[in-house]
Design an enzyme around this catalytic site. Sequence first.
Site, PDB file in Angstrom:
ATOM      1  N   ASP A  84      27.760  42.113  38.318  1.00  0.00           N
ATOM      2  CA  ASP A  84      29.137  42.101  38.290  1.00  0.00           C
ATOM      3  C   ASP A  84      29.336  40.465  38.264  1.00  0.00           C
ATOM      4  O   ASP A  84      29.221  39.698  39.136  1.00  0.00           O
ATOM      5  CB  ASP A  84      29.650  42.684  39.474  1.00  0.00           C
ATOM      6  N   THR A  91      30.900  25.872  47.307  1.00  0.00           N
ATOM      7  CA  THR A  91      30.549  25.170  45.750  1.00  0.00           C
ATOM      8  C   THR A  91      31.938  24.516  45.368  1.00  0.00           C
ATOM      9  O   THR A  91      32.018  23.226  44.987  1.00  0.00           O
ATOM     10  CB  THR A  91      29.969  25.981  44.788  1.00  0.00           C
ATOM     11  N   ARG A 106      32.648  39.308  37.376  1.00  0.00           N
ATOM     12  CA  ARG A 106      34.049  39.151  37.484  1.00  0.00           C
ATOM     13  C   ARG A 106      34.278  38.227  38.517  1.00  0.00           C
ATOM     14  O   ARG A 106      33.639  38.091  39.455  1.00  0.00           O
ATOM     15  CB  ARG A 106      34.734  40.424  37.549  1.00  0.00           C
ATOM     16  N   CYS A 137      37.341  54.325  33.420  1.00  0.00           N
ATOM     17  CA  CYS A 137      38.250  53.058  33.173  1.00  0.00           C
ATOM     18  C   CYS A 137      39.689  53.565  32.835  1.00  0.00           C
ATOM     19  O   CYS A 137      40.647  53.437  33.479  1.00  0.00           O
ATOM     20  CB  CYS A 137      37.905  51.924  32.603  1.00  0.00           C
ATOM     21  N   GLU A 162      24.807  24.652  55.025  1.00  0.00           N
ATOM     22  CA  GLU A 162      25.321  25.502  56.094  1.00  0.00           C
ATOM     23  C   GLU A 162      25.266  24.826  57.458  1.00  0.00           C
ATOM     24  O   GLU A 162      23.971  24.765  57.805  1.00  0.00           O
ATOM     25  CB  GLU A 162      24.968  26.745  56.019  1.00  0.00           C
ATOM     26  N   CYS A 213      32.656  56.215  31.402  1.00  0.00           N
ATOM     27  CA  CYS A 213      33.192  55.418  32.546  1.00  0.00           C
ATOM     28  C   CYS A 213      34.571  56.027  32.803  1.00  0.00           C
ATOM     29  O   CYS A 213      34.811  57.005  32.111  1.00  0.00           O
ATOM     30  CB  CYS A 213      33.483  53.924  32.197  1.00  0.00           C
ATOM     31  N   HIS A 220      43.437  45.649  37.033  1.00  0.00           N
ATOM     32  CA  HIS A 220      42.440  46.441  36.190  1.00  0.00           C
ATOM     33  C   HIS A 220      41.827  45.624  35.458  1.00  0.00           C
ATOM     34  O   HIS A 220      42.290  44.716  34.618  1.00  0.00           O
ATOM     35  CB  HIS A 220      43.490  47.480  35.425  1.00  0.00           C
ATOM     36  N   ARG A 278      37.138  30.620  41.837  1.00  0.00           N
ATOM     37  CA  ARG A 278      36.032  31.276  42.849  1.00  0.00           C
ATOM     38  C   ARG A 278      36.134  30.452  44.291  1.00  0.00           C
ATOM     39  O   ARG A 278      36.128  29.408  44.508  1.00  0.00           O
ATOM     40  CB  ARG A 278      34.674  30.812  42.318  1.00  0.00           C
ATOM     41  N   GLU A 331      35.446  42.699  30.240  1.00  0.00           N
ATOM     42  CA  GLU A 331      34.706  43.600  29.902  1.00  0.00           C
ATOM     43  C   GLU A 331      33.413  43.755  30.087  1.00  0.00           C
ATOM     44  O   GLU A 331      32.627  42.828  30.243  1.00  0.00           O
ATOM     45  CB  GLU A 331      34.672  43.248  28.156  1.00  0.00           C
ATOM     46  N   GLY A 332      32.987  44.866  30.583  1.00  0.00           N
ATOM     47  CA  GLY A 332      31.633  45.118  31.046  1.00  0.00           C
ATOM     48  C   GLY A 332      31.203  44.576  32.361  1.00  0.00           C
ATOM     49  O   GLY A 332      30.176  44.069  32.675  1.00  0.00           O
TER      50      GLY A 332
END
Length: 400
Positions: A331, A145, A333, A271, A165, A269, A255, A141, A297-298
């Site tokens: 989301d 942090t 991901r 996909c 910040e 969906c 994907h 990520r 997934e999802g």
Amino acid sequence: MTTFGTIEQAMAEILAGRPVVVVDDANRENEGDLIFAAELATPELVAFMVRYTSGYICASLTEDDCDRLDLPPMHHTNQDRRGTAYMVTVDARKGVSTGISAADRARVIRLLADPSTTPDDLARPGHVVPLRAREGGVLRRTGHTEAATDLTRLAGLRPAGVLCELVNDDGTMMRVPDLERFCAEHSLVLVTIADLVMYRRRTEKQVELVAEARLPTRHGDFRVAGYRGDYDSAEHVALVMGDLGDGRDVLVRAHSECLTGDVFGSLRCDCGLQLDTAMELVAKEGRGVVLYIRGHEGRGIGLLHKLRAYQLQDKGRDTVEANLELGLPVDARDYGTGAQVLYDLGVRSMRLLTNNPAKRAGLEGYGLTVTERVALPVQSHPENERYLRTKRDRMGHLLG
């Protein structure tokens, strides 16, 4: 011309107990954070931070340290749009007054970095905000942090950093020109998260190529490469065609795994259609990568949670409403491991097959260049019409 320092310089400054300034990508927050090592926190450092920042001082900790110190999330559903993992605020239980002074906050920050600290040493709530850094740091990520824990670890200290910040006198966020002036005035090193990603890529490897083989498909012959991620332990697959190292932009589809759409042909969906179309387009071009990212997934919530969301969608919720009602992120991901696989395959710049601008930003945050977004065709029918409308209207997908 902006003058950035090196990651090595930033590490030396942090080890010496001085703060550095870290700026993220222009497509993300485009903000600069003042960062220093938590174990070296002093009242003077905290006071300096309070004077020139928003004052919302956070301490970035590893997942293990958050668990060891019994620091739960601030809320059971993280709706922060950047996925920053805010934990319950804390003070030191002993040796402080109100908890808000620079000395009091420096004390609790040092406690958070001390491996001998126990949960009983902390009072909740308090005046310092712990943040839970993703395992794998900026390679998972690309946030401040994770930059804070990475820089302190790389400096040879405990992986715990203090961050806030930087703001202008009028309260607006400092951008790069402001940050450059600030660093020059205070003799501070300015670095980017992108450079930290590249430094770690040069010095560490986070994915392992386990196997390669020929994979004949109805679209043509691909080379299938199987990878395992060091941190997520997921098994990712890349379908490769052609020479990726000839200097030209590579056609890439990143994907996200979808059992119901990719395998069972679900019409809820798009996909499965996107995966099939991506393979067809790469084969037609004779060169490219279809990367199948497991653990997505999802949109990252997992198969069974996705099926629970389907139950709510059957009762009238859209895909966003269903996730939120279940206490799940819209989301979840991240594209760090996928970006590392692409990098290992030799991809540096790409034409990305996607309708999702967030996917482009997610991959670019890891030092890959996206020169073009190539739209995928959309087929609307009664079963997926609301789903597609929600993706367009509530999630920013570009569906034409």
